[in-house]
Design a protein around this motif. Structure first.
Motif: not given
Ligand code: TMP
Length: 212
Positions: A103-111
């Motif tokens: 959720a945070y690094q994938g969807y949030g930061r775009g990784q």
């Protein structure tokens, strides 16, 4: 394999999940279960140092560095704490785990989400939650609850946190068996009753099957 139950608590900063986790711990202990609580990042000695960098670094932290640090914390936590506790038959209540990274690094930061799922697999080395509770709350309410004194992640801005919420809801769609949605806009008491029912159901069902 592990005999305990591994239950993860997920949701936005300000979703109230930590309060619920602590109340559930007391509830399960009163019912006679052997329960431990833990959290990510920072529950091991090594993790404590990682957490400090992640949440309080004065340097700006590259997104890829942030991602590896959360994963490194998880790898250490799983091997040194979670797996041993499950082997002892304990119920492990964990405040954040793999879904936070998606959720945070994938969807949030775009990784890259697919890549993150693979990296998560390396970090957990065969472990997966028996149940995940997703405390879903409107981003505005959550940000209000967090207040003014924010750490590095909490201070990432409302647009970032909206993407995180959306990421969690995507994960819910992909994993309807494992992840249960809880409306965390409701009062603490309503949320507690809902949480308690879901957990009790899982724990009694599984124990029943094991004893049968
Ligand atoms: P918390 O202990 O207050 O929940 O703080 C942890 C912060 O780190 C929170 O903002 C969510 C964030 N986080 C990630 O971005 N990725 C992760 O994998 C984990 C475990 C937490």
């Amino acid at each position: 394999m592990e005999n305990g139950f591994f239950i993860t608590f997920e949701g936005a900063d300000g979703s109230g999940k930590t309060t619920q986790l602590n109340n559930i711990k007391t509830f399960l202990q009163e019912k006679g279960f052997d329960v431990v609580t833990t959290f990510e990042p920072g529950a091991t000695k090594t993790g404590e140092k990682i957490r400090n960098i992640l949440l309080h670094s004065e340097d700006s932290v590259a997104d890829s560095c942030e991602m590896f640090l959360f994963l490194a914390d998880r790898a250490q936590h799983v091997e040194m704490f979670i797996k041993p506790a499950l082997k002892q038959g304990k119920i492990v209540l964990c405040d954040r785990h793999t879904d936070s990274t998606i959720a945070y690094q994938g969807y949030g930061r775009g990784q890259n989400v697919e890549l993150l799922k693979k990296l998560n697999q390396i970090a957990v080395n065969g472990l997966s939650p028996d149940l995940t509770l997703l405390f879903d709350v409107s981003t505005e309410i959550a940000q209000d609850r967090v207040g003014k004194d924010k750490d590095r992640m909490e201070a990432a801005g409302i647009e970032f946190h909206k993407k995180v919420r959306n990421g969690y809801l995507e994960l819910l769609k992909e994993n309807p068996e494992r992840i249960k949605l809880i409306n965390a806009n409701n009062s603490i008491e309503t949320v507690y009753n809902e949480t308690k029912d879901i957990i009790l159901n899982l724990v009694t069902n599984k124990r029943g099957k094991t004893n049968a």
